[in-house]
Write an enzyme that holds these catalytic residues in place. Structure first.
Site, short mmCIF file in Angstrom:
data_model
loop_
_atom_site.label_atom_id
_atom_site.label_comp_id
_atom_site.label_asym_id
_atom_site.label_seq_id
_atom_site.Cartn_x
_atom_site.Cartn_y
_atom_site.Cartn_z
N LEU A 72 -3.77 -13.55 20.87
CA LEU A 72 -4.03 -12.88 22.14
C LEU A 72 -5.40 -13.19 22.73
O LEU A 72 -5.83 -12.56 23.69
CB LEU A 72 -3.84 -11.36 22.01
CG LEU A 72 -2.50 -10.92 21.40
CD1 LEU A 72 -2.47 -9.42 21.24
CD2 LEU A 72 -1.34 -11.42 22.22
N CYS A 73 -6.10 -14.15 22.16
CA CYS A 73 -7.39 -14.57 22.69
C CYS A 73 -7.14 -15.48 23.90
O CYS A 73 -6.28 -16.35 23.86
CB CYS A 73 -8.15 -15.32 21.59
SG CYS A 73 -9.87 -15.62 21.92
N HIS A 74 -7.90 -15.29 24.97
CA HIS A 74 -7.72 -16.11 26.16
C HIS A 74 -8.19 -17.54 25.91
O HIS A 74 -9.26 -17.75 25.34
CB HIS A 74 -8.54 -15.54 27.34
CG HIS A 74 -8.01 -14.26 27.85
ND1 HIS A 74 -8.37 -13.04 27.32
CD2 HIS A 74 -7.13 -13.99 28.85
CE1 HIS A 74 -7.75 -12.08 27.97
NE2 HIS A 74 -6.98 -12.62 28.90
N MET A 108 -15.80 -14.88 20.70
CA MET A 108 -14.89 -15.35 19.67
C MET A 108 -15.04 -16.85 19.44
O MET A 108 -14.91 -17.33 18.31
CB MET A 108 -13.44 -15.00 20.00
CG MET A 108 -13.16 -13.51 20.02
SD MET A 108 -13.74 -12.61 18.56
CE MET A 108 -12.85 -13.43 17.26
N GLU A 109 -15.33 -17.60 20.50
CA GLU A 109 -15.52 -19.04 20.36
C GLU A 109 -16.76 -19.34 19.53
O GLU A 109 -16.73 -20.21 18.64
CB GLU A 109 -15.60 -19.69 21.74
CG GLU A 109 -14.26 -19.77 22.46
CD GLU A 109 -13.71 -18.43 22.95
OE1 GLU A 109 -12.52 -18.40 23.30
OE2 GLU A 109 -14.45 -17.42 23.00
N ASP A 123 -16.78 -27.66 2.28
CA ASP A 123 -15.88 -28.76 1.94
C ASP A 123 -16.64 -30.04 1.62
O ASP A 123 -16.29 -30.76 0.69
CB ASP A 123 -14.90 -29.02 3.09
CG ASP A 123 -13.92 -30.12 2.75
OD1 ASP A 123 -13.25 -30.03 1.70
OD2 ASP A 123 -13.82 -31.09 3.53
#
Length: 154
Positions: A72-74, A108-109, A123
C-alpha cells in the site's frame, strides 16, 4: 491503511498539494574493529568488488522499488537519492537522503534504502564475519508535507 469498511487500501492523496519533501534515514553495521581494519587495508574491496559502492547502488535500487516491497506504499518518482557512508573504528554508518516533489512523503524510501544498503554490506563481508549486527534503522529527519519538519532526538 484501512478504508471506512475495514478493507485495506492506499491512502487517497489526490486532494493534497505537492510539496518538496525530503527524508533522511540512517542505519549502522557493527563489524568489529578487526574487520574494519582488514577491509580498510584492502580499500573496502574484496572478491565480490567494492563493498561500499555496491551497498550504495543496492540502496538506491531499493529506494526506487519501495512501493513493490511495502504493501500500500505509493510508487514515487524520486528526484534524488544520495548516500553518505562513514567508517568508524568498529562500524559503518550509512545515511540516505531521498528528495522529491510529491503529494506524499518519502520516509519509506529512505528507510528501505539504508536497510538494503546495510544488508548488502553484510552480504559482501559475511565470509569474514557472520557476527555482524545491523542496528538503529531510523528516520533521522524529514521535511515537507502537512506534518512539517521532524528531527529525531539523539
Amino acid at each position: 491503511h484501512l478504508q471506512s469498511d475495514g478493507t485495506p487500501g492506499m491512502v487517497d492523496v489526490s486532494s493534497k498539494n505537492e510539496t518538496v519533501r525530503e527524508a533522511k534515514a540512517q542505519s549502522i553495521v557493527y563489524l568489529g574493529a578487526e574487520i574494519v581494519q582488514h577491509f580498510e587495508a584492502a580499500g573496502w574491496q574484496n572478491k565480490k568488488g567494492s563493498i561500499l559502492q555496491t551497498a550504495v547502488i543496492a540502496g538506491t535500487m531499493a529506494a526506487k522499488k519501495t512501493a513493490d516491497l511495502i504493501p500500500l506504499c505509493h510508487p514515487l518518482g524520486l528526484d534524488s537519492c544520495k548516500f553518505e557512508t562513514e567508517v568508524l573504528s568498529d562500524q559503518i554508518v550509512i545515511t540516505c537522503i531521498c528528495r522529491l516533489e510529491a503529494k506524499t512523503g518519502v520516509e519509506m524510501e529512505a528507510l528501505t534504502a539504508v536497510s538494503v544498503a546495510c544488508l548488502t554490506v553484510y552480504d559482501m563481508v559475511k565470509a569474514a564475519d557472520r557476527g555482524m549486527r545491523i542496528e538503529n534503522i531510523r528516520l533521522v529527519e524529514k521535511t515537507g508535507g502537512k506534518s512539517g519538519h521532524f528531527k529525531a532526538g539523539d
